[in-house]
Design an enzyme around this catalytic site. Structure first.
Site, PDB file in Angstrom:
ATOM      1  CD  GLU A   1      -2.967  -1.154   2.250  1.00  0.00           C
ATOM      2  OE1 GLU A   1      -2.891  -0.285   3.138  1.00  0.00           O
ATOM      3  OE2 GLU A   1      -3.838  -2.020   2.243  1.00  0.00           O
TER       4      GLU A   1
ATOM      5  CG  HIS B   1      -6.228   0.500   4.449  1.00  0.00           C
ATOM      6  ND1 HIS B   1      -5.091  -0.211   4.732  1.00  0.00           N
ATOM      7  CD2 HIS B   1      -7.048   0.281   5.511  1.00  0.00           C
ATOM      8  CE1 HIS B   1      -5.208  -0.829   5.894  1.00  0.00           C
ATOM      9  NE2 HIS B   1      -6.397  -0.543   6.394  1.00  0.00           N
TER      10      HIS B   1
HETATM   11  N1  LIG Z   1      -9.756  -2.095   6.416  1.00  0.00           N
HETATM   12  C1  LIG Z   1      -9.549  -1.521   7.579  1.00  0.00           C
HETATM   13  O1  LIG Z   1      -9.435  -0.299   7.686  1.00  0.00           O
HETATM   14  C2  LIG Z   1      -9.500  -2.385   8.800  1.00  0.00           C
HETATM   15  C3  LIG Z   1      -9.908  -1.851  10.037  1.00  0.00           C
HETATM   16  C4  LIG Z   1      -9.895  -2.674  11.154  1.00  0.00           C
HETATM   17  C5  LIG Z   1      -9.424  -3.981  11.049  1.00  0.00           C
HETATM   18  N2  LIG Z   1      -8.990  -4.437   9.847  1.00  0.00           N
HETATM   19  C6  LIG Z   1      -8.486  -5.800   9.718  1.00  0.00           C
HETATM   20  O2  LIG Z   1      -9.536  -6.692  10.043  1.00  0.00           O
HETATM   21  C7  LIG Z   1      -9.015  -7.732  10.832  1.00  0.00           C
HETATM   22  C8  LIG Z   1     -10.115  -8.237  11.731  1.00  0.00           C
HETATM   23  O3  LIG Z   1     -10.443  -7.230  12.665  1.00  0.00           O
HETATM   24  P1  LIG Z   1     -11.261  -7.604  13.978  1.00  0.00           P
HETATM   25  O4  LIG Z   1     -11.370  -6.362  14.771  1.00  0.00           O
HETATM   26  O5  LIG Z   1     -12.485  -8.363  13.634  1.00  0.00           O
HETATM   27  O6  LIG Z   1     -10.229  -8.597  14.688  1.00  0.00           O
HETATM   28  P2  LIG Z   1     -10.583  -9.704  15.737  1.00  0.00           P
HETATM   29  O7  LIG Z   1      -9.302 -10.090  16.377  1.00  0.00           O
HETATM   30  O8  LIG Z   1     -11.710  -9.273  16.597  1.00  0.00           O
HETATM   31  O9  LIG Z   1     -11.108 -10.932  14.841  1.00  0.00           O
HETATM   32  C9  LIG Z   1     -10.266 -11.669  14.012  1.00  0.00           C
HETATM   33  C10 LIG Z   1     -10.822 -13.066  13.933  1.00  0.00           C
HETATM   34  O10 LIG Z   1     -10.061 -13.796  12.973  1.00  0.00           O
HETATM   35  C11 LIG Z   1      -9.994 -15.118  13.445  1.00  0.00           C
HETATM   36  N3  LIG Z   1      -8.947 -15.866  12.760  1.00  0.00           N
HETATM   37  C12 LIG Z   1      -7.621 -15.869  12.999  1.00  0.00           C
HETATM   38  N4  LIG Z   1      -7.002 -16.709  12.157  1.00  0.00           N
HETATM   39  C13 LIG Z   1      -7.965 -17.234  11.368  1.00  0.00           C
HETATM   40  C14 LIG Z   1      -7.960 -18.171  10.306  1.00  0.00           C
HETATM   41  N5  LIG Z   1      -6.822 -18.740   9.874  1.00  0.00           N
HETATM   42  N6  LIG Z   1      -9.132 -18.471   9.705  1.00  0.00           N
HETATM   43  C15 LIG Z   1     -10.284 -17.905  10.135  1.00  0.00           C
HETATM   44  N7  LIG Z   1     -10.348 -17.031  11.144  1.00  0.00           N
HETATM   45  C16 LIG Z   1      -9.205 -16.692  11.749  1.00  0.00           C
HETATM   46  C17 LIG Z   1      -9.772 -14.966  14.925  1.00  0.00           C
HETATM   47  O11 LIG Z   1     -10.101 -16.162  15.626  1.00  0.00           O
HETATM   48  C18 LIG Z   1     -10.700 -13.811  15.263  1.00  0.00           C
HETATM   49  O12 LIG Z   1     -11.955 -14.271  15.683  1.00  0.00           O
HETATM   50  C19 LIG Z   1      -7.849  -7.083  11.609  1.00  0.00           C
HETATM   51  O13 LIG Z   1      -6.867  -8.032  11.931  1.00  0.00           O
HETATM   52  C20 LIG Z   1      -7.322  -6.050  10.653  1.00  0.00           C
HETATM   53  O14 LIG Z   1      -6.246  -6.580   9.923  1.00  0.00           O
HETATM   54  C21 LIG Z   1      -9.018  -3.673   8.740  1.00  0.00           C
HETATM   55  O1  LIG Z   2      -5.125   3.426  10.160  1.00  0.00           O
HETATM   56  C1  LIG Z   2      -6.082   3.187   9.442  1.00  0.00           C
HETATM   57  O2  LIG Z   2      -6.877   4.008   9.020  1.00  0.00           O
HETATM   58  C2  LIG Z   2      -6.359   1.743   9.072  1.00  0.00           C
HETATM   59  C3  LIG Z   2      -6.694   0.976  10.280  1.00  0.00           C
HETATM   60  C4  LIG Z   2      -7.113  -0.439  10.067  1.00  0.00           C
HETATM   61  O3  LIG Z   2      -6.507  -1.062   9.027  1.00  0.00           O
HETATM   62  C5  LIG Z   2      -6.936  -1.172  11.356  1.00  0.00           C
HETATM   63  O4  LIG Z   2      -6.355  -2.251  11.367  1.00  0.00           O
HETATM   64  O5  LIG Z   2      -7.434  -0.658  12.369  1.00  0.00           O
END
Ligand SMILES: NC(=O)c1ccc[n+]([C@@H]2O[C@H](COP(=O)([O-])OP(=O)(O)OC[C@H]3O[C@@H](n4cnc5c(N)ncnc54)[C@H](O)[C@@H]3O)[C@@H](O)[C@H]2O)c1
Ligand SMILES: O=C(O)CC[C@@H](O)C(=O)O
Length: 389
Positions: free
Chosen positions: A336, A354
């Site tokens: 990214e 993102h």
């Molecule tokens: N796009 C964005 O801006 C943004 C924002 C927040 C989070 N995220 C991403 O989303 C992900 C999830 O966020 P969250 O708050 O739900 O996290 P979380 O920790 O609450 O949930 C993650 C889930 O994934 C599961 N997991 C782990 N390994 C796995 C596998 N191999 N197969 C299936 N499930 C599996 C875990 O058991 C857990 O329940 C974060 O790790 C982050 O990378 C992206």
């Molecule tokens: O910083 C951001 O806006 C992205 C955050 C998101 O990917 C996260 O994992 O919380």
């Protein structure tokens, strides 16, 4: 007198301070004359309220008045003010309490030289996803007590090295789940209704209505991989579209009503929409590769708002070109920004930069939580040390 954790510089004399004005600040017990003793032994990514409450703030917001008072007091008595580097953009409101208590230096964490130059003096570092906090960064930051991620994913922080060096890592796990879930649902709809390509075509002066016929979600099957905070929010929202919900999460201990647990291969084969909500780790990198994409229906759509790298982008490109997958919607990329990724040229790809956490609400929550946790970690530098008799 305490000494700095790794550079041997003093943090300043222990002071017996009068109580601050106003009620809301309750400081933790001091570690004694050596105010750094043991601070690097602590480790927590998501501290529970029971173990992480050295400071209490009304409504979870740090109290500017108390910290301004403390800062003035320390300045008068020549106690060094803690230095906090903020290396990704945070809403101004959230940084204000930090500025009242600390010397806050805002830099662009993507500028590696600026980051490395700022770190030797830093007591705390606050990042979002733009700053790579790797071993070099952590080793350079010899005074560092805490890295705060104003967000969820810690894949840009070398947590193993931080742990080895005794640097606390905190994040804001609940701050943006709803925002990410809402974006995910938007991307699902955008993908099955071709919204991005239809919009582009319209702006180019075309009127190709029959080319952009889509499919309904109602009655179809959603496959959610990763049933944590975001996955659960997504499930509720897709259920409201009358979708059947399949879930794959080997570690989830509880499921919701009307959600069916299944293996990954079964989910991929059955779902009309597959959406990813798991962290990127060495185990999950490349989890969705050529084999997994072949298991999916040719009419299915893949949505990734989790992390780039969980999906093999070359395999995804091939599947979309070959028509063995109908569409993909991507918020995240292996690199990214993704530069000239060929995926961005495909009409059946919806792509955004993102944006999952990019709402006013999520940014405020994440910023406040990161600042609150940093102030709590820096409390030994802000709180009075006891007088020795
Ligand atoms: N796009 C964005 O801006 C943004 C924002 C927040 C989070 N995220 C991403 O989303 C992900 C999830 O966020 P969250 O708050 O739900 O996290 P979380 O920790 O609450 O949930 C993650 C889930 O994934 C599961 N997991 C782990 N390994 C796995 C596998 N191999 N197969 C299936 N499930 C599996 C875990 O058991 C857990 O329940 C974060 O790790 C982050 O990378 C992206
Ligand atoms: O910083 C951001 O806006 C992205 C955050 C998101 O990917 C996260 O994992 O919380």
């Amino acid at each position: 007198m305490g000494t700095g954790p790794r550079d041997g510089r003093p943090f300043g004399p222990g002071l017996a301070l009068p109580r601050p004005p106003g009620p809301p600040c309750s400081a933790p017990p001091s570690s004694g004359p050596d105010r750094d003793a043991g601070h690097r032994k602590r480790w927590r990514e998501d501290p529970s309220p029971e173990t992480n409450r050295p400071l209490r703030f009304p409504h979870n917001k740090p109290n500017v008045r108390v910290f301004t008072w403390l800062r003035r007091l320390f300045e008068e008595r020549s106690v060094p003010t803690p230095i906090v580097i903020v290396s990704d953009a945070l809403p101004g409101d959230t940084v204000a309490p930090l500025k009242a208590a600390c010397d806050v230096r805002q830099i662009d964490g993507r500028d590696r030289q600026a980051l490395l130059a700022a770190l030797p003096e830093a007591d705390a570092l606050i990042v979002r996803s733009g700053t790579r906090v790797d071993a070099e960064v952590l080793e350079r930051a010899t005074r560092l007590r805490v890295v705060a991620r104003a967000g969820v994913g810690l894949d840009n922080v070398d947590t193993a090295t931080a742990r080895a060096l005794g640097v606390t890592v905190v994040n804001a796990p609940d701050a943006n789940s709803v925002s990410v879930a809402e974006l995910t649902v938007s991307l699902v709809v955008a993908s099955v209704r071709h919204l991005q390509e239809a919009g582009r075509s319209l702006r180019a002066g075309e009127w190709r209505r029959s080319d952009f016929a889509g499919t309904e979600l109602s009655g179809r099957t959603a496959g959610i991989v990763g049933f944590g905070r975001v996955g659960r929010e997504v499930a509720r929202r897709l259920a409201a579209f009358d979708m059947r919900i399949l879930v794959h999460d080997p570690y989830a201990d509880t499921l919701a009503d009307d959600v069916h647990a299944t293996g990954l291969d079964e989910l991929l084969a059955a779902a009309d929409v597959v959406t990813l909500h798991l962290p990127r780790t060495p185990t999950t990198t490349g989890l969705i590769g050529a084999r997994e994409l072949r298991l999916m229906k040719p009419t299915a759509h893949l949505v990734n708002t989790a992390r780039g790298g969980i999906v093999d982008e070359s395999a995804l490109y091939r599947a979309l070109c070959a028509g063995t997958l109908a569409g993909a919607a991507l918020d995240v990329f292996a690199t990214e920004p993704p530069g000239a990724s060929p995926l961005l040229d495909l009409p059946n790809v919806v792509a955004v930069p993102h944006l999952g956490a990019s709402t006013a609400e999520a940014q405020l929550r994440a910023g406040h939580e990161a600042v609150r946790k940093v102030l709590a970690e820096l409390a030994p530098l802000l709180a009075p040390a006891p007088t020795t008799v």
